[in-house]
Design a protein around this motif. Structure first.
Motif, PDB file in Angstrom:
ATOM      1  N   HIS A  93      13.618 -16.558  10.235  1.00 11.02           N
ATOM      2  CA  HIS A  93      14.753 -17.248  10.813  1.00 11.02           C
ATOM      3  C   HIS A  93      15.310 -16.431  11.975  1.00 11.02           C
ATOM      4  N   ALA A  94      15.846 -17.097  12.957  1.00 10.53           N
ATOM      5  CA  ALA A  94      16.375 -16.417  14.139  1.00 10.53           C
ATOM      6  C   ALA A  94      17.516 -15.474  13.784  1.00 10.53           C
ATOM      7  N   ALA A  95      18.246 -15.753  12.703  1.00  3.52           N
ATOM      8  CA  ALA A  95      19.363 -14.895  12.313  1.00  3.52           C
ATOM      9  C   ALA A  95      18.884 -13.498  11.945  1.00  3.52           C
ATOM     10  N   LEU A  96      17.647 -13.371  11.517  1.00  3.87           N
ATOM     11  CA  LEU A  96      17.134 -12.052  11.166  1.00  3.87           C
ATOM     12  C   LEU A  96      16.876 -11.203  12.409  1.00  3.87           C
ATOM     13  N   ASP A  97      16.783 -11.822  13.560  1.00  2.00           N
ATOM     14  CA  ASP A  97      16.572 -11.073  14.792  1.00  2.00           C
ATOM     15  C   ASP A  97      17.879 -10.561  15.384  1.00  2.00           C
ATOM     16  N   ALA A  98      19.006 -11.147  14.961  1.00  2.00           N
ATOM     17  CA  ALA A  98      20.310 -10.721  15.484  1.00  2.00           C
ATOM     18  C   ALA A  98      20.647  -9.332  14.949  1.00  2.00           C
ATOM     19  N   LEU A  99      21.399  -8.589  15.745  1.00  7.25           N
ATOM     20  CA  LEU A  99      21.799  -7.252  15.319  1.00  7.25           C
ATOM     21  C   LEU A  99      22.840  -7.339  14.209  1.00  7.25           C
ATOM     22  N   ALA A 100      22.604  -6.625  13.147  1.00  7.57           N
ATOM     23  CA  ALA A 100      23.540  -6.543  12.030  1.00  7.57           C
ATOM     24  C   ALA A 100      23.476  -5.129  11.471  1.00  7.57           C
ATOM     25  N   PRO A 101      23.823  -4.111  12.288  1.00  7.31           N
ATOM     26  CA  PRO A 101      23.670  -2.730  11.837  1.00  7.31           C
ATOM     27  C   PRO A 101      24.651  -2.371  10.727  1.00  7.31           C
ATOM     28  N   VAL A 102      24.184  -1.548   9.805  1.00  5.88           N
ATOM     29  CA  VAL A 102      25.025  -1.058   8.715  1.00  5.88           C
ATOM     30  C   VAL A 102      24.750   0.430   8.508  1.00  5.88           C
ATOM     31  N   GLN A 103      25.716   1.100   7.930  1.00  2.19           N
ATOM     32  CA  GLN A 103      25.543   2.469   7.474  1.00  2.19           C
ATOM     33  C   GLN A 103      25.306   2.403   5.980  1.00  2.19           C
ATOM     34  N   LEU A 104      24.233   3.014   5.505  1.00  4.47           N
ATOM     35  CA  LEU A 104      23.929   3.000   4.078  1.00  4.47           C
ATOM     36  C   LEU A 104      24.342   4.314   3.441  1.00  4.47           C
ATOM     37  N   ALA A 105      24.890   4.197   2.242  1.00  2.66           N
ATOM     38  CA  ALA A 105      25.217   5.376   1.439  1.00  2.66           C
ATOM     39  C   ALA A 105      24.652   5.148   0.049  1.00  2.66           C
ATOM     40  N   LEU A 106      24.076   6.179  -0.501  1.00  2.44           N
ATOM     41  CA  LEU A 106      23.516   6.117  -1.839  1.00  2.44           C
ATOM     42  C   LEU A 106      24.638   6.380  -2.839  1.00  2.44           C
ATOM     43  N   VAL A 107      24.938   5.397  -3.691  1.00  2.76           N
ATOM     44  CA  VAL A 107      26.007   5.541  -4.681  1.00  2.76           C
ATOM     45  C   VAL A 107      25.445   6.125  -5.965  1.00  2.76           C
ATOM     46  N   PHE A 108      24.399   5.500  -6.501  1.00  3.10           N
ATOM     47  CA  PHE A 108      23.723   5.967  -7.712  1.00  3.10           C
ATOM     48  C   PHE A 108      22.229   5.986  -7.471  1.00  3.10           C
ATOM     49  N   ASP A 109      21.574   6.982  -8.017  1.00  3.52           N
ATOM     50  CA  ASP A 109      20.121   7.029  -8.003  1.00  3.52           C
ATOM     51  C   ASP A 109      19.675   7.388  -9.413  1.00  3.52           C
ATOM     52  N   LEU A 110      19.144   6.395 -10.112  1.00  3.39           N
ATOM     53  CA  LEU A 110      18.698   6.600 -11.485  1.00  3.39           C
ATOM     54  C   LEU A 110      17.176   6.573 -11.587  1.00  3.39           C
ATOM     55  N   GLY A 111      16.502   6.976 -10.527  1.00  4.09           N
ATOM     56  CA  GLY A 111      15.046   7.012 -10.547  1.00  4.09           C
ATOM     57  C   GLY A 111      14.430   5.691 -10.153  1.00  4.09           C
ATOM     58  N   ASP A 112      14.398   4.759 -11.084  1.00  6.52           N
ATOM     59  CA  ASP A 112      13.811   3.446 -10.815  1.00  6.52           C
ATOM     60  C   ASP A 112      14.850   2.410 -10.407  1.00  6.52           C
ATOM     61  N   TRP A 113      16.099   2.827 -10.278  1.00  9.23           N
ATOM     62  CA  TRP A 113      17.187   1.920  -9.936  1.00  9.23           C
ATOM     63  C   TRP A 113      18.152   2.659  -9.022  1.00  9.23           C
ATOM     64  N   VAL A 114      18.534   2.033  -7.909  1.00 14.04           N
ATOM     65  CA  VAL A 114      19.509   2.635  -7.011  1.00 14.04           C
ATOM     66  C   VAL A 114      20.575   1.604  -6.662  1.00 14.04           C
ATOM     67  N   LEU A 115      21.763   2.107  -6.388  1.00 11.94           N
ATOM     68  CA  LEU A 115      22.848   1.278  -5.892  1.00 11.94           C
ATOM     69  C   LEU A 115      23.229   1.826  -4.526  1.00 11.94           C
ATOM     70  N   LEU A 116      23.131   0.962  -3.521  1.00 12.79           N
ATOM     71  CA  LEU A 116      23.453   1.347  -2.150  1.00 12.79           C
ATOM     72  C   LEU A 116      24.752   0.678  -1.719  1.00 12.79           C
ATOM     73  N   ARG A 117      25.500   1.370  -0.867  1.00 11.61           N
ATOM     74  CA  ARG A 117      26.713   0.807  -0.285  1.00 11.61           C
ATOM     75  C   ARG A 117      26.463   0.654   1.208  1.00 11.61           C
ATOM     76  N   ALA A 118      26.511  -0.590   1.675  1.00 17.41           N
ATOM     77  CA  ALA A 118      26.305  -0.888   3.093  1.00 17.41           C
ATOM     78  C   ALA A 118      27.655  -1.169   3.728  1.00 17.41           C
ATOM     79  N   SER A 119      27.957  -0.436   4.796  1.00 17.99           N
ATOM     80  CA  SER A 119      29.234  -0.606   5.495  1.00 17.99           C
ATOM     81  C   SER A 119      28.968  -1.019   6.934  1.00 17.99           C
ATOM     82  N   ARG A 120      29.576  -2.118   7.331  1.00 17.82           N
ATOM     83  CA  ARG A 120      29.498  -2.558   8.720  1.00 17.82           C
ATOM     84  C   ARG A 120      30.671  -1.950   9.483  1.00 17.82           C
TER      85      ARG A 120
END
Length: 155
Positions: A93-120
């Motif tokens: 879809h064309a919307a995927l080509d639009a810029l949507a930058p985020v900063q990612l932060a790792l909240v939890f890392d449990l090996g096979d499961w992670v929780l990320l926080r994306a901030s615009r």
């Protein structure tokens, strides 16, 4: 010379067990409020009827929206799928080509499961993205390499 990981894409998919845990937590929270209220106000026992409604609301709110997280080799971009079913049909879809930058932060890392926080940059609230190795098997190693590649080691 600094090298970066090759571009890749992660599709954010629902995780039924996590969604059930969120629904259970919502139901337990409402149950605690209802029991506390009925302990202090004898006519507060009808509040117990709100427990199932809280569970249903938490179930619906606990489901992540269909999103696409992309690494373009330089930065992260988060896109929401514009229409239902576009992701499953492989539609670009064309919307995927639009810029949507985020900063990612790792909240939890449990090996096979992670929780990320994306901030615009212009958003008030962050977006939380639960990811598992089972749902992201093809890009799991690349994602972890990018997340940990730029981190400084503690002294």
């Amino acid at each position: 010379m600094k090298r970066s990981a090759a571009p890749f894409r992660l599709d954010i998919v629902p995780l039924p067990r996590l969604q059930a845990a969120i629904a259970g937590a919502g139901a337990l929270a409402m149950l605690a409020v209802a029991l506390a209220l009925s302990a202090h106000v004898p006519s507060g026992w009808p509040m117990l009827g709100l427990v199932p409604l809280a569970a249903v609301a938490a179930w619906r709110l606990g489901r992540p929206r269909d999103r696409c997280l992309r690494w373009d080799g330089q930065g992260w971009h988060l896109h929401q799928w514009p229409e239902q079913g576009a992701k499953s049909m492989g539609v670009s879809h064309a919307a995927l080509d639009a810029l949507a930058p985020v900063q990612l932060a790792l909240v939890f890392d449990l090996g096979d499961w992670v929780l990320l926080r994306a901030s615009r940059p212009n958003a008030r609230l962050p977006i939380y993205l639960p990811l598992t190795r089972a749902t992201q098997a093809s890009s799991w190693g690349a994602m972890r390499a990018v997340l940990y590649g730029g981190r400084k080691k503690p002294d």
